[in-house]
Write an enzyme that holds these catalytic residues in place. Structure first.
Site, PDB file in Angstrom:
ATOM      1  N   PHE A 128      -6.263  14.101  -4.039  1.00  0.00           N
ATOM      2  CA  PHE A 128      -7.183  13.010  -3.878  1.00  0.00           C
ATOM      3  C   PHE A 128      -8.074  13.304  -2.569  1.00  0.00           C
ATOM      4  CE2 PHE A 128      -8.537   8.759  -2.392  1.00  0.00           C
ATOM      5  CZ  PHE A 128      -9.064   8.475  -3.515  1.00  0.00           C
ATOM      6  N   ASP A 197       2.541  13.073  -0.774  1.00  0.00           N
ATOM      7  CA  ASP A 197       1.724  12.016  -1.027  1.00  0.00           C
ATOM      8  C   ASP A 197       2.369  11.198  -2.482  1.00  0.00           C
ATOM      9  OD1 ASP A 197      -0.023   9.889  -1.965  1.00  0.00           O
ATOM     10  OD2 ASP A 197      -1.665  10.918  -0.825  1.00  0.00           O
ATOM     11  N   TYR A 222      -0.689  -0.511  -3.329  1.00  0.00           N
ATOM     12  CA  TYR A 222      -1.510  -1.238  -4.178  1.00  0.00           C
ATOM     13  C   TYR A 222      -1.514  -0.853  -5.649  1.00  0.00           C
ATOM     14  CZ  TYR A 222      -4.441   2.126  -2.269  1.00  0.00           C
ATOM     15  OH  TYR A 222      -4.960   3.507  -1.797  1.00  0.00           O
ATOM     16  N   LYS A 223      -0.863   0.186  -6.164  1.00  0.00           N
ATOM     17  CA  LYS A 223      -0.734   0.784  -7.513  1.00  0.00           C
ATOM     18  C   LYS A 223       0.368   0.073  -8.188  1.00  0.00           C
ATOM     19  CE  LYS A 223      -3.022   5.132  -6.044  1.00  0.00           C
ATOM     20  NZ  LYS A 223      -4.320   4.925  -6.217  1.00  0.00           N
ATOM     21  N   ARG A 365      -9.125   7.993 -17.790  1.00  0.00           N
ATOM     22  CA  ARG A 365      -8.023   7.777 -17.273  1.00  0.00           C
ATOM     23  C   ARG A 365      -7.261   6.292 -17.672  1.00  0.00           C
ATOM     24  NH1 ARG A 365      -6.509   8.030 -11.061  1.00  0.00           N
ATOM     25  NH2 ARG A 365      -7.437   6.018 -11.250  1.00  0.00           N
TER      26      ARG A 365
HETATM   27  C1  LIG Z   1      -2.880  10.477  -3.720  1.00  0.00           C
HETATM   28  C2  LIG Z   1      -3.944   9.517  -3.081  1.00  0.00           C
HETATM   29  N1  LIG Z   1      -3.982   9.363  -1.712  1.00  0.00           N
HETATM   30  C3  LIG Z   1      -4.661   8.476  -1.140  1.00  0.00           C
HETATM   31  C4  LIG Z   1      -5.205   7.557  -1.680  1.00  0.00           C
HETATM   32  C5  LIG Z   1      -6.021   6.508  -0.919  1.00  0.00           C
HETATM   33  O1  LIG Z   1      -5.796   6.360   0.333  1.00  0.00           O
HETATM   34  P1  LIG Z   1      -6.178   5.085   1.043  1.00  0.00           P
HETATM   35  O2  LIG Z   1      -5.061   4.036   0.711  1.00  0.00           O
HETATM   36  O3  LIG Z   1      -6.337   5.115   2.546  1.00  0.00           O
HETATM   37  O4  LIG Z   1      -7.381   4.408   0.683  1.00  0.00           O
HETATM   38  C6  LIG Z   1      -5.357   7.497  -2.856  1.00  0.00           C
HETATM   39  C7  LIG Z   1      -6.076   6.455  -3.943  1.00  0.00           C
HETATM   40  O5  LIG Z   1      -5.984   6.405  -4.921  1.00  0.00           O
HETATM   41  C8  LIG Z   1      -4.607   8.327  -3.888  1.00  0.00           C
HETATM   42  O6  LIG Z   1      -4.494   8.651  -5.312  1.00  0.00           O
END
Ligand SMILES: Cc1ncc(COP(=O)(O)O)c(C=O)c1O
Length: 407
Positions: A128, A197, A222-223, A365
């Site tokens: 990401f 991550d 939030y997912k 997706r």
């Molecule tokens: C793998 C990954 N890392 C980080 C984020 C987002 O980071 P943040 O919470 O700082 O917006 C996402 C958002 O979809 C993501 O998929």
């Protein structure tokens, strides 16, 4: 391997057998929508508004500053412990707070500082964007270099120059789930440290951070955890590193004695040092309530349903002309479909109440959130997709990209 679902009645029968089916009633979902975007923003658990209302009117409105001691101060720890249970972390290794981006920065710099003699931070060119940007930034700050490589090709770059490897457990675009145990072991063999991550894994893929020996991990909430828009992320720091790590963001909540109000920083013992400043309390209250849904849920059962739902999508879509299933068998809880006109198809689906999302350049997706999706919903969404493709419904000019925002 669950049996193949090839008809709506088979999907309905699968719902009748589904032990997780009652969980759907704990969510508020619009009646006319099939929501296949829980991998971006999870649905609203029905009891969350009351929890926020209580936090605003009683805890803030009536109890005022007293609420900091009564419950707010401890929220990052309490939520951290609840998330830790979902990712295989023994207590005392996870705290909640700030965004994934901030936590990535914290973890990258902290781990790289444990390997200062080395030159490289490795990330995935398919990671990401924020993960890649922060790996670049951490490398620049520490006089290191950032190298991009797919987890598949890690061996090409892994040598004794590597300080930290930072990968996502599930590829956000393709849905591929990497072998976290094997990758972590290889990284450790090279004397480097591993940061995971888990944004697209937490809550749907059982994870054993302690068991695989991860050095640090981060994830959003939030997912699949349904914490709500912008709900705070979390960080895991393995116990064995907690005494030695020097985190870059030395805020007063991570101080050994915050209320001594000392002019200089002394890191708190244990995971407390990963706290930064005042947490977003209202968001944390929402998240804390949302996590109740997971209290009685066996994450292995969630994984089994996730695999069955994604299998249904993959098998159905392999039969659709012009559609390529990008997601491999080793997968998280989403299916990526590549096709011509993916943007327009996504819009045409949304217009019919099937909400997925588009990822440039050509991917539709579909996220399958097992807590609130029925097999019959997924079947209906697939039939809608087939109809949109067969009847060229996506060619309607109102679905064209034009100047409209790119999701
Ligand atoms: C793998 C990954 N890392 C980080 C984020 C987002 O980071 P943040 O919470 O700082 O917006 C996402 C958002 O979809 C993501 O998929």
């Amino acid at each position: 391997v669950p049996e193949t679902i090839t008809s709506r009645s088979a999907a309905v029968a699968a719902d009748e057998r589904d032990a997780l089916a009652p969980l759907r009633a704990r969510f508020e979902l619009p009646a006319d929508v099939i929501y296949l975007d829980g991998n971006s923003l999870g649905a609203l658990p029905a009891h969350v508004p009351a929890a926020i209302d209580d936090a605003v009117r009683r805890q803030w409105g009536q109890d005022l500053i007293g609420s900091w001691n009564a419950s707010w101060w401890d929220l990052p720890n309490r939520i951290g412990a609840r998330i830790g249970r979902l990712v295989g972390a023994a207590p005392g290794q996870v705290v909640c707070g700030d965004s994934t981006s901030v936590q990535l920065f914290q973890a990258l710099v902290a781990l790289a500082r444990l390997r200062l003699g080395r030159k490289l931070i490795v990330t995935d060119g398919g990671n990401f964007p924020t993960d890649q940007y922060l790996a670049d930034s951490a490398a620049e700050l520490l006089g290191m270099q950032c190298v991009r490589v797919s987890p598949r090709d890690l061996d090409d770059v892994l040598d004794r120059d590597v300080a930290v490897v930072s990968f996502s457990a599930v590829d956000y675009r393709t849905g591929e789930l990497w072998d976290a145990a094997a990758v972590t072991a290889a990284v450790h063999d090279a004397g480097a440290l591993m940061l995971w991550d888990l944004c697209h894994a937490v809550g749907v893929v059982p994870f054993d951070l302690d068991g695989i020996g991860a050095d640090a991990a981060v994830g959003c909430t939030y997912k699949y955890l349904n914490g709500g828009p912008g709900s705070p992320a979390w960080i895991y720091l393995a116990q064995r590193h907690q005494g030695a790590v020097r985190l870059p963001l030395t805020g007063w909540h991570g101080h050994a004695d915050p209320f001594a109000l000392a002019p200089t920083y002394t890191a708190a013992p244990g995971i407390q040092r990963a706290r930064i400043g005042a947490p977003p309390v209202l968001s944390m209250v929402a998240l804390d309530a949302a996590l109740d849904v997971y209290d009685d849920v066996d994450i292995a059962a969630v994984r089994a349903k996730s695999l069955a739902l994604t299998q249904l999508v993959m098998e159905y879509c392999r039969m659709l002309p012009g559609v390529t299933v990008v997601t491999p068998d080793n997968r998280g809880s989403q299916v990526a479909l590549s096709m011509e006109h993916a943007y327009e198809v996504t819009q045409a689906l949304i217009a019919r109440g099937v909400v997925g999302d588009f990822r440039a350049p050509d991917i539709l997706r579909l996220g399958l959130a097992p807590l609130y999706l029925r097999y019959a919903d997924v079947w209906d969404a697939l039939e809608t997709l087939r109809d949109v493709l067969e009847n060229d419904a996506y060619l309607d000019p109102k679905f064209a990209r034009g100047l409209a925002k790119v999701t």
